[in-house]
Design an enzyme around this catalytic site. Sequence first.
Site: not given
Length: 247
Positions: A9-11, A95, A97, A167, A173, A209, A230-231
């Site tokens: 997930n590149w956000k 998600h 967010e 999640e 994050g 993470s 994610g990151g």
Amino acid sequence: MRRKLVVGNWKMHGSNAATAELLSELLRLLPPLKSTDVAVCPPFVYLTAACQRLVDSPIKLGAQNVGAAEQGAFTGEIAASMLRDCGCDFAIVGHSERRHLFAESNEQVAEKAAIALRHELTPIICVGESLAEREAGKTLDVIARQLEAIFGRFNTAELNSVVIAYEPVWAIGTGRTATPAQAQEVHAFIRQRLQINNAAAVSILYGGSVKAENAKALFVQADIDGGLVGGASLNAEEFAAICRAAE
């Protein structure tokens, strides 16, 4: 048998150049995988370019969200049919967010998942608890409510066509990660609820993470079928290592 799945997930990151470079590196670094599917979810505006880069490759394409309507006067929304037209196979829905920053309810998440399925997109349905909910001992209650909205919306065939991603909100994050035992406890609970609803074969991903250094310890757990990353998915070497750990 459940297949492993790792989704990046590149956000809200990237550019045309960065998308091309990252995908080229991934295609170079990622070996053929026998039992693990891999997908990436770039921002909407880079989906078409990503699709063109991924033609005839083992990497699948997903979207980070999907609109809850087929079409119409919904400025800024993206319809499931449009995502399918861009070559998407997956769509992330619910998600944390989206739930917390955009106030998406359990019912809205279920509706988005349903419309994704209608357009042959596999919804990756996210569930998870906040730090306050975990510290109050309410983790499983929160997960149960989020799942019930899905179970109440889908028949057995539809339910068996989704992916669930656990999640923990407090681990997204933040650099904090649920221990493998903590993650497995919640995944086992989700698996139990899926079994009750005749959907034991649904893949359940862990998202929170995930990194190359902790991926193997997470993925060897009995009910963890891969990761929603994610990151770390923005680094080709790191993401490829996570995919290899799933395999």
